[in-house]
Enzyme design. Structure first.
Site, PDB file in Angstrom:
ATOM      1  N   ASP A 108       0.851  -1.193   0.000  1.00 12.26           N
ATOM      2  CA  ASP A 108       0.000   0.000   0.000  1.00 12.26           C
ATOM      3  C   ASP A 108       0.886   1.241   0.000  1.00 12.26           C
ATOM      4  OD1 ASP A 108      -2.085   1.793   0.358  1.00 12.26           O
ATOM      5  OD2 ASP A 108      -2.286   1.392   2.515  1.00 12.26           O
TER       6      ASP A 108
HETATM    7  C1  SPV Z   1      -6.780   2.091   4.213  1.00 13.85           C
HETATM    8  O1  SPV Z   1      -7.678   1.352   4.568  1.00 13.85           O
HETATM    9  O2  SPV Z   1      -6.191   1.932   3.156  1.00 13.85           O
HETATM   10  C2  SPV Z   1      -6.380   3.196   5.060  1.00 13.85           C
HETATM   11  C3  SPV Z   1      -6.528   3.075   6.488  1.00 13.85           C
HETATM   12  O3  SPV Z   1      -5.864   4.156   4.542  1.00 13.85           O
HETATM   13  S1  SPV Z   1      -5.032   2.543   7.121  1.00 13.85           S
HETATM   14  O4  SPV Z   1      -4.670   1.333   6.483  1.00 13.85           O
HETATM   15  O5  SPV Z   1      -5.254   2.387   8.554  1.00 13.85           O
HETATM   16  O6  SPV Z   1      -4.046   3.574   6.862  1.00 13.85           O
HETATM   17 MG    MG Z   2      -5.191   3.837   2.610  1.00 14.49          MG
END
Ligand code: SPV
Ligand code: MG
Length: 585
Positions: free
Chosen positions: A76
């Site tokens: 991510d």
């Molecule tokens: C997501 O769900 O991608 C978020 C929340 O941005 S977190 O993973 O807690 O950053």
């Molecule tokens: Mg996110």
């Protein structure tokens, strides 16, 4: 996807603002593909509120960067392109009808963000949340990750740019504060919140990866004062992944308006998938993994397959079953009269026999008709019907021609010999029969007696398909004959005419089950038998009535619908002349 969730972008986009205006806490759940979207959209439970039973459900969908990237096997870090994210977003939107909040990561540079806003708004998304970090961001939850905050004025400007390209008032841009994630103070977060609200943000999300809710609650308390100071009411959002002991009701009391459960469907699916894969490896079969697996029927129901099945069935019923006319055989008796035409093309009253049959079938909504052609194939005209060629028509029988249309039999079928002229009412009577296999038989044949009281002989050698009813046949003037109790005990050409009760007219109906049994029996005979079979000299030449007799011998019930005249078999010149007097050109 079920079409029940269909919704237009305009109708969906405004739903989030409407929920916020109602003043209740908006409960949001993560979705990362169509199927998880369907679960979020449709799952409900019966719960309690203020001592009263209520249905509990999620109010909106969170299209998370973490779970969208992870489900693609990617980290991510804004590495999954926005075009790819948009595809997932569309996939989820197309199977759900609840409002969607999109995780916009950093939103890219202000130009990128403007395009993103217009694309999301057009799709019917209700809100985008962007975080005040520098592109490419790192996910917020992993300890020790470097988190670089964006200059707050640059970020406020990006929000302003996004707001300037919105086409409706329905769409919201929410600013996400990463101060606490980056190890900064609540004060830092508040300073940024003020700047973003002044930049036009429609709400604030405060993020934290602490196990305790304390810092977000502290922020929430000060946020109320900030809104008062600015004279605005703007929703506050939280993502309680790490501080998940606090309840939704408590968060609401502290001033939160939207709570996002950001990654739980992906995480639970990951665990279940790994467990199932291991269970199968351990046991070297899938039986032990069954309790971990949802029944396929549940998934079929969710994605709309059961709806499709039901519609197919309804359509099949309204269309009627398929009709099959085996018309391949070579015509010998009528050759001097009709030349090289197939018998089905004999004209009765100026209209070919087959055309008359197709009309009678069509009146009975039997429009899916297949004609098996062989002899004189090029002269066969069957408008609106499918023609299948039986090149080996010389070797087999009517049955082998019929078998060529076996794919048409799957939902049941009607079979009609090609040399039968009949009233369409006879087919109508047959169509209402519910039994698995019903043959139409004529009881008038017993009245055809010669001067000595014997059934007349056909001097062209044509043999009649005689039938013996299981119940004793009582010819009488007033009588009701119920198909369900009319069962054939014998059928064939070699039955003594004196003992026959009926004559098979060459019209029969099979339900789906009837067709399955019919085909199974035929295939078994061809596979497992050799030499003479029933009345045939060889099993490869068995006729339709031979197979019916074989089914009777194997214990299947073959029912009959009894008629009294109303049909004519076109077999010789006299038959044509008689028919022509009935149907004047
Ligand atoms: C997501 O769900 O991608 C978020 C929340 O941005 S977190 O993973 O807690 O950053
Ligand atoms: Mg996110």
């Amino acid at each position: 996807m079920t079409l029940k969730q269909n919704i237009l972008p305009e109708a969906r986009r405004k739903k989030l603002k409407e929920l916020l205006q109602e003043g209740k806490l908006v409960r949001v759940m993560e979705a990362h593909n169509g199927l998880s979207g369907i679960i979020v959209n449709n799952v409900t439970i019966q719960g309690q509120k203020d001592g009263k039973p209520v249905t509990l459900e999620f109010d909106a969908l969170w299209e998370s960067s973490l779970t969208d990237s992870s489900s693609k096997g990617m980290p991510d870090i804004e590495i999954v392109s926005f075009d790819s994210r948009l595809q997932t977003i569309q996939e989820i939107l197309s199977v759900t009808n609840k409002p969607m909040i999109v995780d916009g990561d950093t939103g890219g540079d202000p130009n990128n963000f403007e395009y993103l806003v217009t694309k999301l708004e057009r799709l019917g998304v209700s809100a985008v949340i962007i975080e005040d970090k520098v592109f490419p961001k790192r996910n917020s939850l992993e300890d020790g990750t470097q988190q670089t905050l964006e200059n707050r004025h640059l970020f406020a400007n990006k929000i302003r740019r996004g707001k300037s390209v919105q086409a409706t008032d329905d769409f919201m841009i929410i600013a996400r504060l990463e101060s606490l994630i980056a190890g900064k103070s609540v004060k830092n977060a508040l300073k940024r919140a003020k700047c973003y609200l002044e930049g036009g943000a429609d709400g604030i999300m405060i993020h934290s990866k602490s196990k305790s809710p304390d810092e977000v609650l502290e922020f929430a308390a000060s946020y109320k004062d900030l809104c008062k100071e600015l004279g605005v009411t703007k929703p506050l959002v939280c993502v309680p992944t790490t501080y998940n002991q606090i309840t939704e009701a408590e968060l609401k009391t502290h001033g939160f308006n939207i709570v996002i459960h950001a990654n739980h469907l992906l995480r639970s699916a990951y665990k279940a998938m790994e467990e199932t894969a291991k269970t199968i490896l351990i046991n070297q079969r899938s039986y032990e993994a069954d309790p971990n697996c949802a029944p396929l029927k549940d998934i079929f129901g969710s994605v709309g397959f059961l709806d499709v099945k039901q519609k197919d069935q309804e359509e099949q019923v309204s269309k009627g079953p398929a009709a099959i006319i085996p018309a391949a055989g070579e015509e010998k008796v009528l050759k001097p009269y009709i030349g090289t035409k197939p018998k089905a093309m004999v004209e009765i009253g100026g209209i070919p026999l087959l055309t008359r049959q197709l009309k009678a079938l069509q009146i009975n909504k039997l429009t899916d008709v297949t004609v098996i052609a062989g002899y004189g194939k090029d002269q066969l005209e069957a408008r609106g019907a499918t023609i299948i060629e039986n090149k080996n028509y010389k070797e087999g029988s009517v049955l082998s021609s019929l078998y060529m249309a076996r794919e048409k039999m799957a939902n049941g079928f009607v079979m009609l010999f090609s040399d039968i002229l009949l009233e369409h009412h006879t087919i109508s009577k047959l169509m209402v029969c519910k039994e698995d296999i019903v043959l139409v038989v004529d009881n008038s044949f017993q009245y055809h007696k010669d001067a000595n009281g014997h059934p007349p002989k056909d001097n062209t050698g044509k043999k009649v398909d005689f039938v013996i009813s299981r119940n004793k046949h009582v010819p009488s003037r007033r009588r009701i004959s119920f198909v369900y109790e009319n069962i054939i005990s014998k059928i064939g050409k070699s039955i003594n005419p004196e003992t026959a009760t009926h004559e098979f007219i060459g019209l029969a109906k099979f339900t789906k089950t009837g067709a399955e049994n019919f085909l199974e029996t035929y295939e078994d005979c061809l596979k497992n038998y050799k030499g003479p079979f029933q009345e045939a000299e060889d099993v490869s030449k068995i006729s339709f009535t031979d197979l019916i007799q074989e089914m009777i011998d194997r214990g299947f019930n073959i029912n009959f619908l009894e008629i009294h005249k109303g049909w004519l078999e076109i077999h010789n010149r006299e038959d044509i002349e008689l028919a022509n007097t009935l149907f004047l050109p």
